[in-house]
Design a protein around this motif. Sequence first.
Motif, PDB file in Angstrom:
ATOM      1  N   LYS A 466      -0.334 -26.563   7.066  1.00 40.61           N
ATOM      2  CA  LYS A 466      -1.077 -25.834   5.985  1.00 40.61           C
ATOM      3  C   LYS A 466      -1.607 -24.628   6.374  1.00 40.61           C
ATOM      4  O   LYS A 466      -1.635 -24.036   7.508  1.00 40.61           O
ATOM      5  N   PRO A 467      -1.845 -23.759   5.567  1.00 45.53           N
ATOM      6  CA  PRO A 467      -2.257 -22.101   5.754  1.00 45.53           C
ATOM      7  C   PRO A 467      -3.489 -22.135   6.626  1.00 45.53           C
ATOM      8  O   PRO A 467      -4.643 -23.083   6.387  1.00 45.53           O
ATOM      9  N   ARG A 468      -3.521 -21.137   7.732  1.00 47.38           N
ATOM     10  CA  ARG A 468      -4.747 -21.087   8.363  1.00 47.38           C
ATOM     11  C   ARG A 468      -5.259 -19.548   8.823  1.00 47.38           C
ATOM     12  O   ARG A 468      -4.439 -18.740   8.327  1.00 47.38           O
ATOM     13  N   VAL A 469      -6.508 -19.568   8.810  1.00 44.92           N
ATOM     14  CA  VAL A 469      -7.113 -18.234   9.029  1.00 44.92           C
ATOM     15  C   VAL A 469      -6.953 -17.759  10.420  1.00 44.92           C
ATOM     16  O   VAL A 469      -6.788 -18.535  11.473  1.00 44.92           O
ATOM     17  N   LYS A 470      -7.192 -16.553  10.580  1.00 44.22           N
ATOM     18  CA  LYS A 470      -6.934 -15.887  12.054  1.00 44.22           C
ATOM     19  C   LYS A 470      -8.314 -16.366  13.010  1.00 44.22           C
ATOM     20  O   LYS A 470      -9.364 -16.516  12.414  1.00 44.22           O
TER      21      LYS A 470
END
Length: 619
Positions: A466-470
């Motif tokens: 799944k997409p992740r944030v920095k």
Amino acid sequence: MTEDRGARLGALALGALGVVYGDIGTSPLYTIKTAIEWSGGALAPAEALGMFSLIVWTLIIITSIKYVAVIMRADNDGEGGILALMSLLGVKHGRRPVVIAIGMLGAALLFGDGAITPAISVLSALEGLKTPAPAIAPYVAPLSVLVLIGLFSFQSQGTARISKLFGPVMTLWFIIIGALGLGGVAKHPEVLWALKPAIGLDYLAAHGMAGFLLLGAVFLCATGAEALYADMGHFGRRPIRLAWYGLVLPALVLNYAGQTALLVDRPVSASANPFFDLCPPALQLPLVALATLATVIASQSIITGAFSMTRQAIQLGLLPRVHIVQTSEESYGQIYVGFVNWALMALTLILTISFRSSEHLAAAFGIAVSLTMLLTSILMFMAMREVWRWRLVVSLAMAGLFVLIDGSFVAANMAKFFEGGWIPLATAAILYFLMSCWAEGYADMRAALERDTLPIPSFIAQFRGKPRVKGTAVYMSSRSDVVPVPLLHNLKHNKVLHERIVLLHVETEQMPRVDPSLRVESTALEDDFFAMTIHYGFMEQPDVPRALLLETPAVPFRFNMMETSFFVGRLTIVPIGLSKWRIFKLRIYQFLHRNALPATEFFQIPPGRVVELGGQVEI
């Protein structure tokens, strides 16, 4: 090398004189004076000798044998005190609620002692002014209040500098009180015959219930014995034993003998103060000044001991977190706990103003300490069997003797229950109730959180790819094998996962301090998930950022605090189907939890890097 060890031993023994022996060292100020008052001032010479015999053998059996020779062997990695002993027996040797309850009750009683000791000590010292200046009698209590206010107000500044004077001042104190006693003995050396235990036993046999009740006053000579054990971690066994046998015990015995000789020499009244009467009139004012300084030192030791015990109780999960300030860079034991300091000051001032004299306050003093000693003897029996592996017969014989003696002192002190003895018991009952509410509520909260979550492997598999944030997200958690509730809430409401996720658990070990090389333990999970545990001893103050920045193989990657966010939960309890009593205790827990120091501040996490997520938990 031998000379260096000897010099270090001597320095530690000097330090022990200033910290450990203040309470028991100032007991000659009020022990015999209280006994005279409780007996109505009618102590005949034979009665005075019997009382002196009981005092000496109380010091020998309770302090010299029980504490110095035996129970100081029951250390928890060098630390002593009833909480350290509770941790050793109630957690390391299997978590047992009864042992933990005994430790909690003993700690609660010692907190009460922390309020009474400064009051009775300072009052007894300033009462010495009545001998050279009788007109000052009405002002003793107000002067005591001023001294106590100054003492507690100074606590936030720390005692690192002036504590170096404690040892020399107390050494001078013991030399002087020993010399004063020796002068009295020189006039009536026959008082030394009372060193025979038969004299004390004959007194008890001849005076029946009146003699038994006088044990409550006799016990005051040993009220500081628990400090020997509690402060063991600061100095070690050998320095404490050296100071006791080399100076403290001989000085105390000589002074009590000198006061007894004074009673044998002439009739006394209930208002007599034999301690100060031993001193020549011209030197009584300087002696009052020295006594006041000695009692301030004794009070300082009790107050700092209450601070240390608070930190131990917090780390052991018995009290909510409170703000703790380190007041010395060199001495780890020098801390300041504001809430405890002002609570003790308020109670101490109330006691001082209410009782107004040391002999009246003595009724409240003995009960708390004698009960704590009785509880320590019970735990000591368990230590004999489980830690030292003594035979049952030997353990029963020795611990049984101590329990019998401690129980006798408790019973004698209970006779003064309605004359002030109820105060430390009521204080201890309130503290014990609060500790039990906190411990039970915290356990219920953890169980409920673990029930409402899911295993880490299932969570990782569900959100893999799944997409992740920095950045790095650190989730404070009590366990590293299940998903923390704040992580579930963050995902539910904010719909984000960070590129690195650390499940952080802070573990308080059942030892005073943890080797820094063993501070951090980490496990790399799948998909940039990491489980980390930071270990602290129950005498250490946690510092999570400092531990995460350690450059050791245990830290899986280099933390950048500007790109790291710490997530914590702020949860509300919703009781479901519980009894009214359980709901009431949970409400108390919720109140304590709401007013406790936030976890982030306790763990010294920068406030700008913290994200709090609220929620409700059904219990």
